[in-house]
Scaffold this motif. Sequence first.
Motif, PDB file in Angstrom:
ATOM      1  N   ASN A  81      -7.957   5.037   3.241  1.00 38.55           N
ATOM      2  CA  ASN A  81      -8.240   5.625   4.553  1.00 38.55           C
ATOM      3  C   ASN A  81      -8.025   4.676   5.724  1.00 38.55           C
ATOM      4  N   ARG A  82      -7.089   3.764   5.587  1.00 45.16           N
ATOM      5  CA  ARG A  82      -6.722   2.885   6.693  1.00 45.16           C
ATOM      6  C   ARG A  82      -5.452   3.400   7.362  1.00 45.16           C
ATOM      7  N   ILE A  83      -5.461   3.499   8.689  1.00 44.17           N
ATOM      8  CA  ILE A  83      -4.268   3.878   9.432  1.00 44.17           C
ATOM      9  C   ILE A  83      -3.320   2.689   9.472  1.00 44.17           C
ATOM     10  N   VAL A  84      -2.035   2.958   9.207  1.00 43.87           N
ATOM     11  CA  VAL A  84      -1.003   1.924   9.250  1.00 43.87           C
ATOM     12  C   VAL A  84       0.105   2.390  10.184  1.00 43.87           C
ATOM     13  N   ASN A  85       0.457   1.569  11.160  1.00 42.05           N
ATOM     14  CA  ASN A  85       1.574   1.835  12.055  1.00 42.05           C
ATOM     15  C   ASN A  85       2.764   0.972  11.639  1.00 42.05           C
ATOM     16  N   PHE A  86       3.957   1.555  11.741  1.00 41.23           N
ATOM     17  CA  PHE A  86       5.143   0.819  11.301  1.00 41.23           C
ATOM     18  C   PHE A  86       6.396   1.430  11.925  1.00 41.23           C
ATOM     19  N   ALA A  87       7.451   0.645  11.947  1.00 41.47           N
ATOM     20  CA  ALA A  87       8.742   1.123  12.442  1.00 41.47           C
ATOM     21  C   ALA A  87       9.489   1.815  11.317  1.00 41.47           C
ATOM     22  N   GLY A  88      10.012   3.016  11.608  1.00 46.53           N
ATOM     23  CA  GLY A  88      10.751   3.744  10.581  1.00 46.53           C
ATOM     24  C   GLY A  88      11.327   5.023  11.144  1.00 46.53           C
ATOM     25  N   PRO A  89      12.286   5.631  10.435  1.00 38.41           N
ATOM     26  CA  PRO A  89      12.922   6.855  10.907  1.00 38.41           C
ATOM     27  C   PRO A  89      12.026   8.075  10.725  1.00 38.41           C
ATOM     28  N   ALA A  90      12.216   9.080  11.561  1.00 36.55           N
ATOM     29  CA  ALA A  90      11.383  10.285  11.530  1.00 36.55           C
ATOM     30  C   ALA A  90      11.511  11.048  10.218  1.00 36.55           C
ATOM     31  N   GLU A  91      12.606  10.831   9.475  1.00 35.24           N
ATOM     32  CA  GLU A  91      12.773  11.542   8.206  1.00 35.24           C
ATOM     33  C   GLU A  91      11.693  11.196   7.190  1.00 35.24           C
TER      34      GLU A  91
ATOM     35  N   GLN B  26       0.828  -1.199   0.000  1.00 34.59           N
ATOM     36  CA  GLN B  26       0.000   0.000   0.000  1.00 34.59           C
ATOM     37  C   GLN B  26       0.868   1.257   0.000  1.00 34.59           C
ATOM     38  N   ARG B  27       0.363   2.273  -0.667  1.00 32.30           N
ATOM     39  CA  ARG B  27       1.022   3.582  -0.721  1.00 32.30           C
ATOM     40  C   ARG B  27       0.548   4.390   0.487  1.00 32.30           C
ATOM     41  N   ILE B  28       1.492   4.839   1.298  1.00 33.01           N
ATOM     42  CA  ILE B  28       1.185   5.475   2.576  1.00 33.01           C
ATOM     43  C   ILE B  28       1.736   6.897   2.598  1.00 33.01           C
ATOM     44  N   LEU B  29       0.927   7.845   3.051  1.00 34.35           N
ATOM     45  CA  LEU B  29       1.457   9.155   3.399  1.00 34.35           C
ATOM     46  C   LEU B  29       1.785   9.119   4.886  1.00 34.35           C
ATOM     47  N   VAL B  30       3.050   9.288   5.221  1.00 42.83           N
ATOM     48  CA  VAL B  30       3.489   9.230   6.617  1.00 42.83           C
ATOM     49  C   VAL B  30       3.140  10.562   7.289  1.00 42.83           C
ATOM     50  N   GLU B  31       2.239  10.504   8.274  1.00 39.94           N
ATOM     51  CA  GLU B  31       1.721  11.729   8.883  1.00 39.94           C
ATOM     52  C   GLU B  31       2.467  12.155  10.131  1.00 39.94           C
ATOM     53  N   GLY B  32       3.064  11.195  10.853  1.00 41.82           N
ATOM     54  CA  GLY B  32       3.770  11.564  12.075  1.00 41.82           C
ATOM     55  C   GLY B  32       3.976  10.367  12.973  1.00 41.82           C
ATOM     56  N   PRO B  33       4.330  10.604  14.247  1.00 40.47           N
ATOM     57  CA  PRO B  33       4.538   9.500  15.191  1.00 40.47           C
ATOM     58  C   PRO B  33       3.233   8.774  15.487  1.00 40.47           C
ATOM     59  N   SER B  34       3.328   7.481  15.750  1.00 44.08           N
ATOM     60  CA  SER B  34       2.168   6.711  16.183  1.00 44.08           C
ATOM     61  C   SER B  34       1.736   7.167  17.569  1.00 44.08           C
ATOM     62  N   ARG B  35       0.458   7.007  17.841  1.00 42.98           N
ATOM     63  CA  ARG B  35      -0.042   7.380  19.161  1.00 42.98           C
ATOM     64  C   ARG B  35       0.482   6.447  20.243  1.00 42.98           C
ATOM     65  N   ARG B  36       0.718   5.194  19.858  1.00 48.62           N
ATOM     66  CA  ARG B  36       1.212   4.222  20.829  1.00 48.62           C
ATOM     67  C   ARG B  36       2.539   3.656  20.338  1.00 48.62           C
ATOM     68  N   PRO B  37       3.496   3.467  21.244  1.00 47.45           N
ATOM     69  CA  PRO B  37       4.774   2.884  20.819  1.00 47.45           C
ATOM     70  C   PRO B  37       4.626   1.415  20.464  1.00 47.45           C
ATOM     71  N   GLY B  38       5.469   0.953  19.561  1.00 51.40           N
ATOM     72  CA  GLY B  38       5.489  -0.452  19.205  1.00 51.40           C
ATOM     73  C   GLY B  38       6.328  -1.245  20.175  1.00 51.40           C
ATOM     74  N   ALA B  39       6.445  -2.537  19.918  1.00 53.39           N
ATOM     75  CA  ALA B  39       7.199  -3.411  20.810  1.00 53.39           C
ATOM     76  C   ALA B  39       8.666  -3.013  20.888  1.00 53.39           C
ATOM     77  N   GLN B  40       9.185  -2.431  19.793  1.00 54.59           N
ATOM     78  CA  GLN B  40      10.596  -2.066  19.751  1.00 54.59           C
ATOM     79  C   GLN B  40      10.825  -0.574  19.989  1.00 54.59           C
ATOM     80  N   GLY B  41       9.792   0.158  20.411  1.00 53.64           N
ATOM     81  CA  GLY B  41       9.964   1.582  20.662  1.00 53.64           C
ATOM     82  C   GLY B  41       9.030   2.430  19.811  1.00 53.64           C
ATOM     83  N   PRO B  42       9.324   3.746  19.723  1.00 49.63           N
ATOM     84  CA  PRO B  42       8.445   4.668  18.973  1.00 49.63           C
ATOM     85  C   PRO B  42       8.304   4.244  17.511  1.00 49.63           C
TER      86      PRO B  42
END
Length: 467
Positions: free
Chosen positions: A409-419, A384-400
């Motif tokens: 219009n589906r929210i997707v959470n994932f691990a990745g750099p702030a850039e 899926q093509r995602i527009l990265v909007e900002g930090p997740s509301r909840r941290p993942g198992a490995q951190g932010p």
Amino acid sequence: MTKKVYIRSYGCQMNEYDAAKMADLLHAAQGYEPTADVEQADLVLFNTCSIREKAAHKVFSDLGRVKALKDKGVLIGVGGCVASQEGAAIVERAPYVDLVFGPQTLHRLPQLIERRLAEQQPQVDISFPEIEKFDHLPPARVTGPTAFVSIMEGCSKYCSYCVVPYTRGDEVSRPLDDVLAEIADLGARGVREVTLLGQNVNAWRGTIGADGGPADFALLIECVAALPGIERIRYTTSHPNEFTPRLIEVYARVPQLASHLHLPVQHGSDRILGAMKRGYTVLQYKSIVRRLRALRPQLSLSTDFIVGFPGETDADHALTLKLIDEIGFDASFSFVFSPRPGTPAANLHDDTPQALKLQRLQQVQARIEANAQRIAASRVGTVQRILVEGPSRRPGAQGPELMGRTACNRIVNFAGPAELIGRMIDLRITEALPHSLRGAAWPAAAAAAQRTGESGCASAADSRATP
């Protein structure tokens, strides 16, 4: 010392947009900074909504909670649709209120505050100066890659249950050039996705240039898509009666137009739709959806339902459940009917027990939730093509973590750099949770070969990731 404003907004996205404009306006005109702590505020504003039952009662309840702040010199204001309905009656019932203003007069807030301080009298302005407010609002303060843009005010549909035409006035469209100038400025400042707002947003009408020909909502979307920086376009709320063939065809021509549509249907029974004065039949609604999905097979649809409208029978309710299954809605704003003072439906005979209405509402919500879970599960394994909007509301198992949103219009959470914030990226969906998805970065080469782009969300069949 910096003055602070606390704004509590209720209701629709139009109200969210108006609340943001209030904050921008007060900052530009009088230096107010927003605060989330009402105890720190010098000015408290309630931006109200009159759609739900006992809306005015809830406003006065909230006002009672902040009454004690008057002893510290705090100014208190009520805006929005309840203010438009109640007007000076708010001050009569709560004399400690300083400001009462409607959706069309929020741009006059600085002047209302100045007059309140100079005259030592409450100020009430609930007039309807049409589109004047947009000429007096400062540029929005951009805080991320997404933004709302209001393109029209009011509603001229006069559904029998709805109070909006009486609180926001008839439909008035912003000029085409003004809308495009605002969005071009947002694009230049890093906004990548805009959501066009209106009570019936697809009823927007304008002209091309000073002496040009007519412009409709379809043309507006094409113009927005041509602006630099704008990679995705959404809009809400639309009305089936304004879904023209030209607007449907735009889904074939404009890849930036997201594959998600909020199209309120309100009910599955033609008899109830007639009583609601919606102006279309279930068959006409389904025809719109069929033509849209012929162009965008993976189009995600959300809607509105009113359950327990006066005269609704078990057979009517069964038709609503049938429509949910036929269309495959994956989200809904669904409510039990509540009579709004001054609307025709408030006078209709209603003998359906409240307990039965609540039971029907639960059935509607359960049916849509089941659809949502099924559709979410079908996304697992797709790219899926995602527009990265900002930090997740909840941290993942490995951190932010970061969060973004798919075209559907589906929210997707994932691990990745702030850039990555503010960028469009490709993710492989790894897990479907009750109200969100999880994803993992997808190699660029594979993404280029397999991405579905903005023309639709990938299906499990056509974009299944390789092991």
